[in-house]
Design a protein around this motif. Sequence first.
Motif, mmCIF file in Angstrom:
data_model
loop_
_atom_site.group_PDB
_atom_site.id
_atom_site.type_symbol
_atom_site.label_atom_id
_atom_site.label_comp_id
_atom_site.label_asym_id
_atom_site.label_seq_id
_atom_site.Cartn_x
_atom_site.Cartn_y
_atom_site.Cartn_z
ATOM 1 N N GLN A 33 9.816 -6.984 22.690
ATOM 2 C CA GLN A 33 8.538 -6.705 23.349
ATOM 3 C C GLN A 33 8.793 -6.270 24.785
ATOM 4 O O GLN A 33 9.447 -6.968 25.561
ATOM 5 N N THR A 312 11.562 -10.562 25.422
ATOM 6 C CA THR A 312 10.583 -9.821 26.220
ATOM 7 C C THR A 312 11.262 -9.220 27.441
ATOM 8 O O THR A 312 12.036 -9.902 28.120
ATOM 9 N N GLN A 345 6.033 -2.720 21.520
ATOM 10 C CA GLN A 345 6.738 -3.676 20.668
ATOM 11 C C GLN A 345 7.496 -2.963 19.558
ATOM 12 O O GLN A 345 6.985 -2.000 18.973
ATOM 13 N N GLU A 347 8.965 -4.107 16.060
ATOM 14 C CA GLU A 347 8.934 -5.214 15.109
ATOM 15 C C GLU A 347 9.867 -4.934 13.930
ATOM 16 O O GLU A 347 9.769 -3.880 13.287
#
Length: 459
Positions: A33, A312, A345, A347
């Motif tokens: 992220q 992050t 993001q 994923e």
Amino acid sequence: EYLGMKGYVMTALCLWMLFVLIQSQEKLQFVVQMSNMGASFPEVIEGAWVKEKGALTNIGLRQLYLLGRELRKKYIEEAKLIGDQYNPLEYIIRAPYIDRATACTSAYALARGMYVPGSGYALKREQIERAVPPTNMTDVKEFQKELRDAALLNYFASVPVMTYSGGPDYTLSASTFCENVPELISSYVSSNSSLKEKIAEKEKAYKEVIYKELSEAFNVKIDSMETALSYRDYIISAYYYAQELNIKISETGMKQLNEMYSLVQYEKHFGNMMVARVISNGVLNEMMNYINKSISDTKRAKNSNEEMSMVTYMMRDTNIIGFLRLLNYNVGNYTVNVPFASTLQFEVFMPDPNNPTDFSIRALLNGKLVYWNETKDSITTDEFFEWGKAMQIQNFGDACHGPQKAAEEVTPWIAIIIVVGGALLVLVGVLFVCFFSKKKSTPEQEDNKTLEEAKINPQ
């Protein structure tokens, strides 16, 4: 009774379809992220917000906190990707150290939203009396009563923010660790006739409206897009801070400013793919390593609650735009905008949990799918690593400093090696000559030598 056997068949069929649907639900495996910092005070306007220059505003704090709450709902409560209590072995936050007024504060606000009060740690009864500093505290009993068994008040979770040290910080703007960026941008623009025509055409329109309005509002001469954009930061910061400005910028002017932002940041600065690769290279390398390890551990059936599952990066809008450029996001469209507190993001998920060898990756910008090369909503991990390797820079030093400077840095070492090596060769040569040029003594000469030594030393 009315439906008879057909009813039983339909019921069985529906139950089977429901079972298949539940079994085929994808499983989230890993998340990278990237988040832009929250609304902050501008750094370039003299006389405005001098004390707060560059710092995060209260609005920015709220933005990142709410983003953290959204991440908590998605990845902690729903996907169960990471635990409710913070564990540094499964989740880390990175932020640039030298930009701590905005980046680190943004990271702390995001973490506060992800780990709400109640998700912190508690102390055992026998630990409470030991959890006291050596200072002579007069109100320690009152504080302990207020805390009860919570390590921090209201069971607040303390989440560390990791910073880069001992090397380039790839979460900053590219020019901070790559001196060739201005040259890469200018060479791209000068060699791209269509882009130069677009910029010249746009600037004609800007001079008629926004350049004129900004010059009158701030009593300065605005004659370039870069200068105009610095005042855009001021106007937007004032908007986020809910401060009324005694300036008049028309709707057309604001539209031009926003269009200018996309034109400069996305088309001019990142039109050269090399600039996007430079600014993304460090984080891309780390991201590929994280994802590769996560997939390898899963394939080896290494399931643990202490596996890294999410990371992050708190960064600038230009870093996120660099990644969007690598994805060919909205190429040629002047609507690319990365507002404060945006999030990109990546994923990693298993489309079929029953097949742990099959993984896919999708990208989302502020919750909306980003199509890979504007065609695919997701790609396989093999395609991802192929894309990542193509985007990586093998010789980062040459790309950022140029082969000439790299050679200049290496030349002194080469000279030292040559000098030392030459000296060693000369020494070996001298020893060789001395050893083999020495004449062998005859027996008579050896006897005479012994007699001479005996005269000097009778013992």
